[in-house]
Design an enzyme around this catalytic site. Structure first.
Site, PDB file in Angstrom:
ATOM      1  CB  CYS A  46      -0.973  -0.050   1.174  1.00 46.28           C
ATOM      2  SG  CYS A  46      -2.259   1.180   1.042  1.00 46.28           S
TER       3      CYS A  46
ATOM      4  CG  HIS B 103      -3.754  -3.551   3.384  1.00 51.40           C
ATOM      5  ND1 HIS B 103      -2.728  -3.093   4.173  1.00 51.40           N
ATOM      6  CD2 HIS B 103      -4.333  -2.455   2.854  1.00 51.40           C
ATOM      7  CE1 HIS B 103      -2.697  -1.775   4.142  1.00 51.40           C
ATOM      8  NE2 HIS B 103      -3.657  -1.357   3.346  1.00 51.40           N
TER       9      HIS B 103
ATOM     10  CD  GLU C 211      -1.356  -6.071   5.649  1.00 49.01           C
ATOM     11  OE1 GLU C 211      -1.093  -6.537   4.533  1.00 49.01           O
ATOM     12  OE2 GLU C 211      -1.419  -4.841   5.861  1.00 49.01           O
TER      13      GLU C 211
ATOM     14  CB  SER D  70      -1.401 -10.481  37.840  1.00 47.58           C
ATOM     15  OG  SER D  70      -1.458 -11.011  36.529  1.00 47.58           O
TER      16      SER D  70
ATOM     17  N   GLY E 211      -2.758 -13.607  35.529  1.00 47.48           N
ATOM     18  CA  GLY E 211      -3.030 -13.432  34.102  1.00 47.48           C
ATOM     19  C   GLY E 211      -2.047 -14.246  33.265  1.00 47.48           C
ATOM     20  CB  VAL E 212      -1.918 -14.985  29.595  1.00 46.14           C
ATOM     21  CG1 VAL E 212      -1.185 -15.980  28.725  1.00 46.14           C
ATOM     22  CG2 VAL E 212      -3.400 -15.124  29.471  1.00 46.14           C
ATOM     23  CG  ASP E 213       0.876 -11.141  29.213  1.00 44.89           C
ATOM     24  OD1 ASP E 213       0.565 -12.070  28.452  1.00 44.89           O
ATOM     25  OD2 ASP E 213       0.510  -9.970  29.057  1.00 44.89           O
ATOM     26  CB  SER E 214       2.377 -12.236  35.538  1.00 44.93           C
ATOM     27  OG  SER E 214       1.150 -12.713  36.002  1.00 44.93           O
ATOM     28  CB  SER E 215       0.640 -17.429  34.317  1.00 44.11           C
ATOM     29  OG  SER E 215      -0.348 -16.901  35.146  1.00 44.11           O
TER      30      SER E 215
END
Ligand code: XMP
Length: 520
Positions: free
Chosen positions: A86, A176, A178, A230, A232-236
């Site tokens: 683009c 695009h 993507e 916490s 949550g996914v990230d900290s786990s």
């Protein structure tokens, strides 16, 4: 800022398109490491060693806005394969001697592409009639080809929809590839990276796990690490990765703010302390949070109070652990991508996000950010690779300030209790009806407005429960999810019949923008 020097990669130069991150994700999904850099930050002396190909993204600008479009033409002479998408296509054409003009008609949405020539880029892309449906979004168009280029495909309104300079391996496409609306768009990216750039597959959650663990071991050696967990996914995922790497040298601190989802604290202790045997300090800070939040109704004040208190508590307990050298954080790649706004205007602050990230500066700890190269969906795959349960890994995002920002106005223990119960009923119903994983985020909120209802023969005067469920790619934009009437009825009945304090349920049908995902 190049983040990692070990991988062969596709470099994506960002001109501010909302789809830039999507390009990077699509390439990683194909098994190749990709990295994004803002067009403003890339000097002509960038280190080409590990770069096997370059993609120029789309963007909201016009190629003749020379003050805003900083693009070093030398990049086009670096002898690497280049694909312009683009706006990127228009930049290439303009820089190499072609012309770009405002199109007679702005082209937005699906367009029919017609093949005019052959190219490695379009192998297996067109149907047997030589056409394909692609997604366009542009106001300008290339009107004169640069020297050495030929046309591979056009649409009715855009005559240079795919172009190539075969000998220089430079390609430009107006649509695009993507976005999912472009049929077989992935094939264009696949052809570009494998047939034209000749890069080898080097990216999967399995090799990520091994590489990250090795890197943690090497950096941390015998030192101690702390991590705010916490649930949550990230900290786990961070906690599990670091624990796999260094075992008991890691201590996690879990602060129960009293503002978490129902039974979250029980699950965290069960999983991390009992099952994985991770050193875990459990801090019950419910009282403190309720006291500090008493009579506060301003959303920003709530966020600040919660953020500051969290830091204080975290610091107090972290100090009790002697000789800590590192703080682990769940920073993700999108948090690190530089300069999202290429127009130079500062985006206005909508909400002050409270994250476990950014903590705690005073302690002068070194940071470890093992997820810094990953997107959220990659973190989820990694979580499964680490044998974290699906419930943890596929869990919807949950904001740092928790239920406090899902109760507009003053917070009381009773309101929190009611809300936890309503949210739990909604979530369980989503799981039971196989809807949970089709939705990016869903929650219940408690509106502090009382309305009249009737139950049995009695008048009720209770709060309103608002349900929100959205689909999204990354939380930046969102659309509300369409439930069947039967499902909504079922949830509404369950909430009203089981919870004293709610006599009306409403569904939020706004997208983001104009609304945000959370209420405050
Ligand atoms: P908004 O409400 O800004 O939310 O549209 C976008 C996404 O961010 C989450 N969110 C937060 N996450 N700390 C977080 O870690 C916060 O302070 C915070 N505020 C909002 C929200 O749940 C949604 O997923």
């Amino acid at each position: 800022m190049i983040l990692n020097n070990n991988f062969d990669r596709i470099l994506i130069i960002d001109f501010g398109s909302q789809f830039t991150q999507l390009i990077a994700r699509r390439i990683r999904e194909l098994g190749v490491y990709s990295e994004i850099i803002s067009h403003k930050k890339l000097s002509s002396k960038f280190d080409k060693k590990k770069i096997k190909g370059i993609i120029l993204s789309g963007g909201p600008l016009n190629v003749y806005q020379s003050r805003k479009v900083k693009f070093n033409k030398d990049i086009l002479e670096c002898n690497l394969p280049i694909l312009g998408i683009c706006f990127g296509h228009q930049v290439i054409s303009k820089e190499l001697g072609g012309k770009v003009k405002k199109a007679k008609q702005r082209e937005f949405g699906l367009a029919k592409l017609k093949r005019l020539g052959k190219s490695k880029l379009t192998n297996n892309f067109f149907d047997k009639n030589g056409s394909n449906r692609v997604w366009m979004s542009h106001a300008d168009e290339v009107t004169k080809l640069a020297k050495g280029f030929k046309v591979i495909a056009k649409t009715e309104t855009s005559q240079f929809s795919i172009v190539e300079n075969f000998s220089k391996k430079i390609y430009g496409i107006q649509f695009h590839p993507e976005v999912t609306h472009t049929e077989k768009g992935g094939i264009i990216l696949k052809n570009f990276i494998f047939s034209i750039c000749n890069i080898k597959r080097n990216w999967s959650s399995k090799n990520q796990k091994e590489l990250i663990i090795k890197e943690i071991k090497k950096n941390v050696e015998k030192s101690k690490v702390i991590c705010a967990l916490s649930g949550g996914v990230d900290s786990s995922v961070v906690a599990k990765l670091i624990h796999n790497a260094i075992g008991k040298q890691l201590t996690c601190i879990f602060v129960n703010t009293g503002l978490l989802r129902k039974n979250e604290e029980i699950q965290v202790v069960k999983t991390f302390k009992n099952k994985f045997k991770i050193n875990l300090i459990y801090v019950d800070a419910k009282r403190l949070f309720f006291n500090k939040l008493k009579n506060i109704s301003d959303p920003e004040k709530k966020r600040k109070i919660i953020g500051n208190l969290f830091i204080k508590i975290f610091e107090k307990y972290a100090k009790k652990i002697k000789n800590v050298k590192f703080l682990a954080q769940g920073t993700l790649y999108p948090d690190l991508i530089e300069s999202k706004s290429v127009t130079g205007s500062q985006t206005s602050k909508i909400k002050s996000h409270h994250n476990v990230g950014g903590l705690p500066k005073k302690m002068k700890l070194k940071l470890i950010e093992p997820l810094r190269l990953l997107f959220k969906d990659e973190v989820r795959k990694l979580g499964l690779e680490l044998k974290l349960s699906k419930e943890i890994v596929l869990r919807h995002p949950f904001p740092g300030p928790g239920l406090a920002i899902r109760i507009p106005g003053k917070i009381t223990e009773n309101k929190i209790k009611i809300l936890k119960h309503a949210d739990d009923i909604f979530t369980k119903s989503l799981v039971e009806h196989n809807l949970y994983n089709k939705i990016w985020q869903a929650y219940a909120a408690l509106l502090p407005v009382k309305t009249v209802g009737v139950m049995g023969d009695n008048r009720t005067y209770e709060y309103i429960c608002l349900l929100r469920a959205i689909t999204s790619e990354d939380g930046m934009t969102a659309d509300f999810f369409s439930f069947s009437k039967e499902f909504m009825q079922l949830v509404s009945n369950k909430i009203i019949n089981n919870i004293k304090g709610i006599n009306r349920v409403v569904y939020d049908v706004t997208s983001k923008p104009p609304s945000t995902i959370e209420l405050e």
